[in-house]
Design a protein around this motif. Structure first.
Motif, PDB file in Angstrom:
ATOM      1  N   THR A   1      55.598  79.201  35.706  1.00 46.75           N
ATOM      2  CA  THR A   1      54.803  77.853  35.669  1.00 46.75           C
ATOM      3  C   THR A   1      53.530  78.109  34.980  1.00 46.75           C
ATOM      4  O   THR A   1      53.104  77.015  34.261  1.00 46.75           O
ATOM      5  N   GLY A   2      53.105  79.313  34.918  1.00 50.97           N
ATOM      6  CA  GLY A   2      51.798  79.440  33.964  1.00 50.97           C
ATOM      7  C   GLY A   2      52.150  79.151  32.696  1.00 50.97           C
ATOM      8  O   GLY A   2      51.317  78.520  31.844  1.00 50.97           O
ATOM      9  N   PHE A   3      53.208  79.662  32.257  1.00 53.22           N
ATOM     10  CA  PHE A   3      53.683  79.469  30.901  1.00 53.22           C
ATOM     11  C   PHE A   3      53.993  78.151  30.439  1.00 53.22           C
ATOM     12  O   PHE A   3      53.568  77.350  29.395  1.00 53.22           O
ATOM     13  N   MET A   4      54.591  77.269  31.418  1.00 51.92           N
ATOM     14  CA  MET A   4      55.026  75.902  31.551  1.00 51.92           C
ATOM     15  C   MET A   4      53.417  74.945  31.453  1.00 51.92           C
ATOM     16  O   MET A   4      53.510  73.906  30.835  1.00 51.92           O
ATOM     17  N   LEU A   5      52.506  75.379  31.817  1.00 51.75           N
ATOM     18  CA  LEU A   5      51.344  74.776  31.820  1.00 51.75           C
ATOM     19  C   LEU A   5      50.708  74.738  30.451  1.00 51.75           C
ATOM     20  O   LEU A   5      49.903  73.470  30.239  1.00 51.75           O
ATOM     21  N   PHE A   6      50.987  75.409  29.636  1.00 54.83           N
ATOM     22  CA  PHE A   6      50.490  75.329  28.065  1.00 54.83           C
ATOM     23  C   PHE A   6      51.154  74.124  27.477  1.00 54.83           C
ATOM     24  O   PHE A   6      50.443  73.764  26.599  1.00 54.83           O
ATOM     25  N   THR A   7      51.976  73.542  27.997  1.00 57.89           N
ATOM     26  CA  THR A   7      52.623  72.091  27.429  1.00 57.89           C
ATOM     27  C   THR A   7      51.968  71.178  28.202  1.00 57.89           C
ATOM     28  O   THR A   7      52.066  69.817  27.418  1.00 57.89           O
ATOM     29  N   GLY A   8      51.005  71.196  28.974  1.00 56.30           N
ATOM     30  CA  GLY A   8      50.359  70.319  29.608  1.00 56.30           C
ATOM     31  C   GLY A   8      51.006  69.270  30.500  1.00 56.30           C
ATOM     32  O   GLY A   8      50.730  68.206  30.958  1.00 56.30           O
TER      33      GLY A   8
END
Length: 143
Positions: free
Chosen positions: A81-88
């Motif tokens: 989820t942390g990595f997916m947060l970079f997509t906004g």
């Protein structure tokens, strides 16, 4: 003459790519760090569950290996989820708040086994939830 901060002609629409900025980027980095620490804590509990000693007489006592699997799975969910947060993505913010909230509860119940580390991870989780719910846009004062 009025100042235009975005350097776009007045009245035109500026499209922005959905990319995390500000507090969302901070939350994503902290989620990757906190999730990694939770996963490592889980691996440690799974591999060597005799290492953990209960520090006091607590009302709740659970199997350390089971807690290890819970920490590992929750840590992996938080890292992804942390990595997916970079997509906004908004769904990543929602999943992040839920997963980190669950991680806070799990670390609270983990207090008898490893109190200092559980408190550190709870504090990190508080910062992550605050950063995820702080908002995504700044308000600009109109002069």
């Amino acid at each position: 003459m009025a100042s235009n901060v975005s350097a776009a002609p007045e009245g035109s629409h500026v499209s922005r790519k959905p990319f995390a900025t500000g507090w969302t980027t901070f939350a994503a980095c902290m989620m990757i760090f906190g999730g990694t620490m939770a996963a490592l804590e889980g691996i440690g509990a799974i591999v060597n569950d005799d290492r953990y000693v209960i520090t006091g007489n607590y009302v709740y006592k659970f199997d350390v290996t089971g807690w290890g699997w819970l920490h590992l799975i929750l840590g992996i969910v938080i890292i992804v989820t942390g990595f997916m947060l970079f997509t906004g993505a908004m769904w990543a913010r929602i999943v992040g708040v839920v997963a980190v909230g669950m991680n806070m509860i799990v670390n609270f119940l983990w207090l008898p086994y490893y109190p200092f580390w559980a408190i550190v991870l709870i504090a990190i989780d508080v910062f992550i939830i605050w950063a995820l719910t702080a908002g995504t846009h700044r308000q600009q004062a109109h002069v």
